[in-house]
Design an enzyme around this catalytic site. Structure first.
Site, PDB file in Angstrom:
ATOM      1  N   ASP A  12      77.373  27.510  46.317  1.00  0.00           N
ATOM      2  CA  ASP A  12      76.798  27.690  44.554  1.00  0.00           C
ATOM      3  C   ASP A  12      77.270  26.110  43.997  1.00  0.00           C
ATOM      4  O   ASP A  12      77.660  26.512  42.738  1.00  0.00           O
ATOM      5  CB  ASP A  12      76.639  28.630  44.551  1.00  0.00           C
ATOM      6  CG  ASP A  12      75.592  30.135  44.321  1.00  0.00           C
ATOM      7  OD1 ASP A  12      75.129  29.118  45.974  1.00  0.00           O
ATOM      8  OD2 ASP A  12      76.476  31.021  44.831  1.00  0.00           O
ATOM      9  N   GLY A  14      76.029  23.046  43.597  1.00  0.00           N
ATOM     10  CA  GLY A  14      75.052  22.726  43.333  1.00  0.00           C
ATOM     11  C   GLY A  14      74.577  21.421  44.983  1.00  0.00           C
ATOM     12  O   GLY A  14      74.900  20.267  43.836  1.00  0.00           O
ATOM     13  N   HIS A  40      70.019  26.483  49.172  1.00  0.00           N
ATOM     14  CA  HIS A  40      69.850  25.491  48.080  1.00  0.00           C
ATOM     15  C   HIS A  40      68.906  25.918  47.002  1.00  0.00           C
ATOM     16  O   HIS A  40      68.207  25.539  47.568  1.00  0.00           O
ATOM     17  CB  HIS A  40      70.391  24.341  49.281  1.00  0.00           C
ATOM     18  CG  HIS A  40      71.279  24.094  50.033  1.00  0.00           C
ATOM     19  ND1 HIS A  40      72.749  24.044  49.511  1.00  0.00           N
ATOM     20  CD2 HIS A  40      71.159  23.664  50.627  1.00  0.00           C
ATOM     21  CE1 HIS A  40      73.556  23.807  50.401  1.00  0.00           C
ATOM     22  NE2 HIS A  40      72.578  23.956  51.601  1.00  0.00           N
ATOM     23  N   THR A 127      76.282  38.949  53.589  1.00  0.00           N
ATOM     24  CA  THR A 127      74.484  38.756  53.094  1.00  0.00           C
ATOM     25  C   THR A 127      73.330  39.283  54.566  1.00  0.00           C
ATOM     26  O   THR A 127      72.195  39.752  54.177  1.00  0.00           O
ATOM     27  CB  THR A 127      74.253  36.930  53.048  1.00  0.00           C
ATOM     28  OG1 THR A 127      74.577  37.395  54.301  1.00  0.00           O
ATOM     29  CG2 THR A 127      75.791  37.070  52.388  1.00  0.00           C
ATOM     30  N   THR A 237      83.486  32.775  55.127  1.00  0.00           N
ATOM     31  CA  THR A 237      82.138  32.976  55.995  1.00  0.00           C
ATOM     32  C   THR A 237      82.500  32.483  58.308  1.00  0.00           C
ATOM     33  O   THR A 237      84.251  32.316  57.948  1.00  0.00           O
ATOM     34  CB  THR A 237      81.276  31.881  55.949  1.00  0.00           C
ATOM     35  OG1 THR A 237      79.380  32.526  57.405  1.00  0.00           O
ATOM     36  CG2 THR A 237      81.146  29.965  56.600  1.00  0.00           C
ATOM     37  N   THR A 291      70.076  32.820  47.472  1.00  0.00           N
ATOM     38  CA  THR A 291      70.028  33.397  48.833  1.00  0.00           C
ATOM     39  C   THR A 291      69.660  35.432  48.827  1.00  0.00           C
ATOM     40  O   THR A 291      68.426  36.067  48.925  1.00  0.00           O
ATOM     41  CB  THR A 291      70.566  33.320  50.364  1.00  0.00           C
ATOM     42  OG1 THR A 291      69.670  32.037  50.479  1.00  0.00           O
ATOM     43  CG2 THR A 291      70.037  33.881  51.193  1.00  0.00           C
ATOM     44  N   ARG A 296      76.727  36.423  39.978  1.00  0.00           N
ATOM     45  CA  ARG A 296      77.654  35.806  40.789  1.00  0.00           C
ATOM     46  C   ARG A 296      78.245  35.617  39.592  1.00  0.00           C
ATOM     47  O   ARG A 296      78.137  36.758  38.451  1.00  0.00           O
ATOM     48  CB  ARG A 296      77.022  34.389  40.359  1.00  0.00           C
ATOM     49  CG  ARG A 296      75.973  33.435  41.690  1.00  0.00           C
ATOM     50  CD  ARG A 296      76.113  31.940  40.943  1.00  0.00           C
ATOM     51  NE  ARG A 296      74.783  31.535  41.890  1.00  0.00           N
ATOM     52  CZ  ARG A 296      74.646  30.706  42.095  1.00  0.00           C
ATOM     53  NH1 ARG A 296      74.710  30.370  40.777  1.00  0.00           N
ATOM     54  NH2 ARG A 296      74.260  29.866  42.784  1.00  0.00           N
ATOM     55  N   ASP A 324      76.726  20.628  31.649  1.00  0.00           N
ATOM     56  CA  ASP A 324      75.717  20.755  30.797  1.00  0.00           C
ATOM     57  C   ASP A 324      75.405  22.581  29.918  1.00  0.00           C
ATOM     58  O   ASP A 324      75.978  22.251  29.052  1.00  0.00           O
ATOM     59  CB  ASP A 324      73.975  20.306  31.384  1.00  0.00           C
ATOM     60  CG  ASP A 324      73.468  21.142  31.876  1.00  0.00           C
ATOM     61  OD1 ASP A 324      74.097  20.799  33.012  1.00  0.00           O
ATOM     62  OD2 ASP A 324      72.877  22.406  32.219  1.00  0.00           O
TER      63      ASP A 324
HETATM   64  P1  GDP Z   1      74.556  25.003  46.508  1.00  0.00           P
HETATM   65  O1  GDP Z   1      74.545  26.214  47.395  1.00  0.00           O
HETATM   66  O2  GDP Z   1      75.787  24.598  46.471  1.00  0.00           O
HETATM   67  O3  GDP Z   1      72.976  23.991  46.924  1.00  0.00           O
HETATM   68  O4  GDP Z   1      73.974  25.110  45.063  1.00  0.00           O
HETATM   69  P2  GDP Z   1      72.795  26.270  44.227  1.00  0.00           P
HETATM   70  O5  GDP Z   1      71.750  25.744  45.246  1.00  0.00           O
HETATM   71  O6  GDP Z   1      73.329  27.864  45.216  1.00  0.00           O
HETATM   72  O7  GDP Z   1      72.863  26.651  43.033  1.00  0.00           O
HETATM   73  C1  GDP Z   1      73.572  25.670  41.881  1.00  0.00           C
HETATM   74  C2  GDP Z   1      72.520  26.176  41.196  1.00  0.00           C
HETATM   75  O8  GDP Z   1      72.487  24.830  39.616  1.00  0.00           O
HETATM   76  C3  GDP Z   1      71.094  25.207  41.189  1.00  0.00           C
HETATM   77  O9  GDP Z   1      69.998  26.339  40.558  1.00  0.00           O
HETATM   78  C4  GDP Z   1      70.422  24.626  40.945  1.00  0.00           C
HETATM   79  O10 GDP Z   1      69.355  24.204  40.454  1.00  0.00           O
HETATM   80  C5  GDP Z   1      71.525  24.299  39.360  1.00  0.00           C
HETATM   81  N1  GDP Z   1      72.556  23.138  38.957  1.00  0.00           N
HETATM   82  C6  GDP Z   1      72.855  22.008  40.023  1.00  0.00           C
HETATM   83  N2  GDP Z   1      73.176  20.876  39.068  1.00  0.00           N
HETATM   84  C7  GDP Z   1      72.648  21.227  38.417  1.00  0.00           C
HETATM   85  C8  GDP Z   1      73.497  21.099  36.680  1.00  0.00           C
HETATM   86  O11 GDP Z   1      73.954  20.077  36.833  1.00  0.00           O
HETATM   87  N3  GDP Z   1      73.334  21.565  35.833  1.00  0.00           N
HETATM   88  C9  GDP Z   1      72.188  22.549  35.738  1.00  0.00           C
HETATM   89  N4  GDP Z   1      72.344  22.739  34.600  1.00  0.00           N
HETATM   90  N5  GDP Z   1      72.591  23.285  36.867  1.00  0.00           N
HETATM   91  C10 GDP Z   1      72.223  22.582  37.818  1.00  0.00           C
END
Ligand code: GDP
Length: 416
Positions: A12, A14, A40, A127, A237, A291, A296, A324
């Site tokens: 998670d 990003g 993702h 999961t 995992t 998912t 979290r 941010d």
């Molecule tokens: P992944 O499994 O590593 O792809 O991560 P996830 O998608 O589960 O979680 C990342 C969350 O952070 C998602 O809701 C993204 O849209 C969000 N996200 C990713 N980069 C950024 C960021 O720089 N700022 C913010 N505010 N949200 C982000």
């Protein structure tokens, strides 16, 4: 050339956003491990998507999205996702599925649920997508490769044999209904129909693509600390989450992986159980996993875990994400060491010692403003840059990208 996008932490981080962003310049995006057990989240012009099995490159016309041999392929989930993406206006993605990828069988999901039930409070926080039973069967050599769908006679015989073994467990260990080999065979025939147009020799395809000078992006799932060898075993995992495994799980020469972008989140979060040293207890946990919808667990940035996570990945670039969201804090604690049995260390220990670790925190001043929309590193507030540079010094790998929002364009490049 091959690039990998992988996670430094517990998942998670990003990765989806960074892959979606880097996919613009790639020709092929390959999923090389894991299955539908993590997601993702991607926000782009088509909307917000939670992808579990499809590669994050599906939103571009010019890319081919590949399921490598290392993936735990849940065929109905894959096509449900594919259809959803198309129904929401995304042009039909070009996809290829490795003939050597193995199939998540309906009973893998059942066994996952039954085992969690049996373990009760001592469960591994699965999961319940069948991932652990899937990889167990793969390495016990009773898994089913996609290629096996195309030899019906052999398949029928193997399904029968496998059901015999599974039914012993179902009857005597779990006390659950038995499997009917005919039903499973019929289900597999449906799977065959679905995958047939897309099956191919992925390693050969990638080999030829490399000879033609194509750009390949490997997309990892979860993060270093969930790796079965190097992570927080047993709360890990069942497939390797490391870039090195990309070579195996896609079928590529290891020396072709030239750039390893390790995604590292500006604070810590984890879904599921397991040691989590910098955890903030009683926090509001404002986010939810893509998912599972499981809350979290949140924590301060962990330099010890992230330095280790980046090292194991073989990081060439760190993408520092979700910076941010820290904008509202007056001050920001950072975990710079672990105290274990009265001694402070900056090296990540094995799980037994990790359970005893207490965080050593240093507090930095916050920047108290919204940094979304900023495009240049110099334009970030001074305290924000100090935070980035503090983290960079402690982890020892160059932060070349800073993500300051969920969108494709919310990115600040930094030349290092
Ligand atoms: P992944 O499994 O590593 O792809 O991560 P996830 O998608 O589960 O979680 C990342 C969350 O952070 C998602 O809701 C993204 O849209 C969000 N996200 C990713 N980069 C950024 C960021 O720089 N700022 C913010 N505010 N949200 C982000």
């Amino acid at each position: 050339m091959v690039k990998a996008v992988v996670g430094a932490n517990w998942g998670d981080e990003g990765k989806g956003k960074i892959t979606d962003m880097l996919a613009e310049k790639a020709d092929i995006i390959v999923r090389f491990q894991g299955g539908a057990n993590a997601g993702h989240t991607i926000v782009n012009d088509y909307g917000k998507f939670a992808l579990h099995t499809l590669a994050s490159g599906v939103f571009y016309n010019h890319t081919t999205s590949v399921i490598g041999n290392g993936v735990a392929l849940n065929i109905p989930v894959f096509f449900k996702e594919y259809n959803e993406v198309v129904s929401r206006g995304v042009p039909a993605p070009k996809i290829m599925i490795s003939d050597r990828a193995q199939i998540v069988m309906p009973y893998h999901i059942l066994f996952d649920q039954y085992e969690e039930e049996r373990l009760g409070g001592k469960s591994f926080g699965s999961t319940k997508s069948g991932i652990a039973p899937f990889y167990s069967d793969k390495y016990a050599k009773i898994g089913f490769q996609v290629s096996e769908l195309f030899d019906e006679e052999l398949l029928k015989e193997k399904v029968k044999r496998t059901c015999e073994t599974k039914n012993i467990m179902l009857e005597h260990l779990y006390h659950k209904p038995l499997l009917d080999p005919n039903e499973i065979f019929d289900e597999l025939m449906k799977y065959k129909e679905m995958v047939a147009p897309y099956v191919g020799d992925v390693s050969l395809f990638l080999w030829n693509a490399l000879k033609e000078g194509k750009e390949i992006l490997l997309e990892g799932q979860l993060g270093s600390l969930k790796d079965p060898d190097h992570g927080i075993y047993p709360m890990v995992t069942s497939s390797s989450t490391l870039a090195g495994y990309g070579a195996v799980g896609a079928g590529l020469p290891p020396y072709e992986i030239k750039q390893i972008v390790t995604v590292c989140k500006a604070y810590s979060s984890a879904v599921g159980a397991g040691a989590f040293v910098s955890e903030i207890f009683g926090g509001d946990g404002g986010e939810f996993g893509a998912t599972t919808g499981r809350p979290r667990r949140m924590g301060w940035f962990d330099c010890v875990a992230s330095k280790y996570g980046c090292r194991l990945q073989g990081t060439t670039d760190v993408a520092f994400t979700v910076l941010d969201v820290l904008g509202y804090l007056d001050e920001i604690p950072v975990c710079t060491g672990y105290e274990i049995d009265g001694k402070v260390t900056t090296e990540f220990p094995t799980t037994t010692l990790l359970e005893k670790a207490k965080p050593v925190l240093e507090t930095l001043p916050g920047w108290k403003c919204d940094i979304r929309g900023i495009k240049k590193y110099e334009d970030l507030p001074e305290n924000c840059r100090k935070y980035v540079e503090f983290v960079e010094k402690h982890i020892g790998f160059p932060i070349t990208m800073i993500s300051n929002g969920p969108g494709r364009d919310d990115i600040i490049y930094r030349n290092k």
